[in-house]
Scaffold this active site. Structure first.
Site, PDB file in Angstrom:
ATOM      1  N   HIS A  53       3.522   9.653  27.631  1.00  0.00           N
ATOM      2  CA  HIS A  53       3.531  10.496  26.168  1.00  0.00           C
ATOM      3  C   HIS A  53       2.725  11.012  26.479  1.00  0.00           C
ATOM      4  O   HIS A  53       1.940  11.882  25.163  1.00  0.00           O
ATOM      5  CB  HIS A  53       3.068   9.157  25.281  1.00  0.00           C
ATOM      6  CG  HIS A  53       1.913   8.019  25.557  1.00  0.00           C
ATOM      7  ND1 HIS A  53       1.762   7.550  26.174  1.00  0.00           N
ATOM      8  CD2 HIS A  53       0.316   8.518  25.792  1.00  0.00           C
ATOM      9  CE1 HIS A  53       0.421   7.054  27.045  1.00  0.00           C
ATOM     10  NE2 HIS A  53      -0.446   7.267  26.282  1.00  0.00           N
ATOM     11  N   HIS A 103      -7.818   2.919  42.504  1.00  0.00           N
ATOM     12  CA  HIS A 103      -7.072   1.611  42.124  1.00  0.00           C
ATOM     13  C   HIS A 103      -5.892   0.915  43.303  1.00  0.00           C
ATOM     14  O   HIS A 103      -5.655   2.190  44.037  1.00  0.00           O
ATOM     15  CB  HIS A 103      -5.963   1.557  40.768  1.00  0.00           C
ATOM     16  CG  HIS A 103      -4.833   0.418  41.096  1.00  0.00           C
ATOM     17  ND1 HIS A 103      -3.734   0.897  41.875  1.00  0.00           N
ATOM     18  CD2 HIS A 103      -4.504  -0.493  40.691  1.00  0.00           C
ATOM     19  CE1 HIS A 103      -3.373   0.174  41.829  1.00  0.00           C
ATOM     20  NE2 HIS A 103      -3.431  -0.958  40.935  1.00  0.00           N
ATOM     21  N   HIS A 116      -5.034  10.424  50.774  1.00  0.00           N
ATOM     22  CA  HIS A 116      -3.237  10.510  51.092  1.00  0.00           C
ATOM     23  C   HIS A 116      -3.366  10.297  52.760  1.00  0.00           C
ATOM     24  O   HIS A 116      -2.152   9.976  53.019  1.00  0.00           O
ATOM     25  CB  HIS A 116      -3.198  12.132  50.942  1.00  0.00           C
ATOM     26  CG  HIS A 116      -2.608  11.675  49.180  1.00  0.00           C
ATOM     27  ND1 HIS A 116      -1.381  11.405  48.830  1.00  0.00           N
ATOM     28  CD2 HIS A 116      -3.379  11.955  48.268  1.00  0.00           C
ATOM     29  CE1 HIS A 116      -1.747  11.414  47.472  1.00  0.00           C
ATOM     30  NE2 HIS A 116      -2.550  11.804  47.149  1.00  0.00           N
ATOM     31  N   SER A 147      -6.198  -7.865  43.710  1.00  0.00           N
ATOM     32  CA  SER A 147      -5.992  -6.535  42.956  1.00  0.00           C
ATOM     33  C   SER A 147      -7.293  -5.772  42.554  1.00  0.00           C
ATOM     34  O   SER A 147      -8.613  -6.503  42.800  1.00  0.00           O
ATOM     35  CB  SER A 147      -5.376  -7.083  41.330  1.00  0.00           C
ATOM     36  OG  SER A 147      -5.357  -5.704  40.337  1.00  0.00           O
ATOM     37  N   ASN A 175      -4.012  -2.352  45.248  1.00  0.00           N
ATOM     38  CA  ASN A 175      -3.639  -4.012  44.902  1.00  0.00           C
ATOM     39  C   ASN A 175      -2.087  -4.228  45.900  1.00  0.00           C
ATOM     40  O   ASN A 175      -1.806  -3.144  46.427  1.00  0.00           O
ATOM     41  CB  ASN A 175      -3.076  -3.891  42.988  1.00  0.00           C
ATOM     42  CG  ASN A 175      -1.923  -3.622  43.151  1.00  0.00           C
ATOM     43  OD1 ASN A 175      -0.907  -4.530  43.927  1.00  0.00           O
ATOM     44  ND2 ASN A 175      -2.028  -3.089  42.411  1.00  0.00           N
ATOM     45  N   GLY A 197       0.327 -16.444  31.777  1.00  0.00           N
ATOM     46  CA  GLY A 197      -0.852 -17.012  31.290  1.00  0.00           C
ATOM     47  C   GLY A 197      -1.395 -16.951  32.894  1.00  0.00           C
ATOM     48  O   GLY A 197      -2.378 -18.014  32.207  1.00  0.00           O
TER      49      GLY A 197
END
Length: 284
Positions: A184, A120, A154, A106, A122, A267
């Site tokens: 939002h 970004h 792209h 990532s 991953n 976790g």
């Protein structure tokens, strides 16, 4: 699938090593006389069950204000919430057996120069006793968009997809446009790329080869853009635009991102999960 899992984990680790080396070379070639940035590497462990990874973060470099390139290999049992979410997606067998294994890389990069785009990427493999799949992708997040940069990014993703299936790019581009949308704010997080999940055609080798192709396409897609923009002049208005865009990025990752939710729910080291957040951001 023990051998396949080991092979996938080794590949993701190798990709991590290649990207870290390339980014440190960019730092060496970056503008200014300040000391070139270097990654701080920290082993990570899960609080529950087994496995961990490597968190690699560079802060305050010539080129990268903050960049993380993390690798992980984890296993154990899914939380009830993760189990329910995967069952709702149609993952076979997960409702009956919560055991899992996952490995991946990532990456999130936030740049010093507002002219250079954030990014970004991953790729990952996920296994349960009843199934396996691949997922991942890459998307570009400029605060100041250049049409030629978007087209280049792209094109590299398109080329990687077409080498495996002519239908992948339009399908996974549309998926990215939908996935990286901020409801939002009623706008996209960036200028898109590709995104895919739950990829299991029944041919593990073919799906793994495609996932490797996505990972291999990342540096050719991103590095030329950084080299073109890292010396470009900018002013305070540009920096303000960058900080506001980072606010949008933070909102998306904390509210909607599937990987963030999964990492915290299972976790994994919270610092590693949240390394995607920008060092500075602004809201108006």
């Amino acid at each position: 699938m023990t051998e396949e899992r080991q092979e996938a984990a080794r590949w993701f680790h190798t990709l991590r090593d290649r990207i870290v080396a390339a980014f440190e070379t960019l730092e060496d070639d970056g503008p200014g006389n300040a000391r070139a940035g270097r990654f701080e590497v920290t082993p990570t462990e899960r609080e529950n069950d087994g496995g961990g990874g490597i968190m690699s973060v560079m802060r305050g470099g010539r080129v990268f204000e903050k960049v993380g390139v993390n690798w992980s290999e984890v296993h154990g049992t899914l939380s009830p919430a993760a189990q329910q979410a995967m069952a709702a997606r149609g993952v076979p067998g997960v409702a009956e057996d919560p055991r899992f294994w996952a490995s991946g890389i990532s990456l999130v990069a936030h740049m010093q120069n507002p002219q250079a785009p954030a990014v970004h990427m991953n790729t990952r493999m996920f296994w349960t006793p009843a199934s396996w799949w691949f997922g991942g992708g890459a998307d570009l997040n400029p605060c100041l968009e250049y049409a030629e940069d978007t087209a280049h990014f792209h094109a590299q993703m398109h080329r990687a997809c077409d080498a495996h299936d002519a239908g992948y790019y339009p399908r996974f581009k549309a998926w990215a446009d939908e996935y990286f949308f901020v409801p939002h704010r009623n706008r996209a997080r960036g200028v898109g790329g590709i995104f895919y999940d739950d990829l299991n055609t029944g041919d593990w080798a073919a799906d793994f080869a495609f996932t490797r192709a996505v990972g291999e396409a990342f540096l050719p897609a991103f590095e030329p853009l950084v080299r073109k923009r890292m010396d470009q002049p900018w002013d305070e208005a540009d920096k303000d635009a960058q900080l506001q865009h980072r606010g949008l990025y933070a909102e998306y990752n904390l509210v909607y991102d599937r990987g963030t939710k999964f990492g915290l729910a299972t976790g994994h080291d919270a610092n590693a999960v949240l390394m995607s957040l920008p060092p500075l951001a602004k809201w108006v």
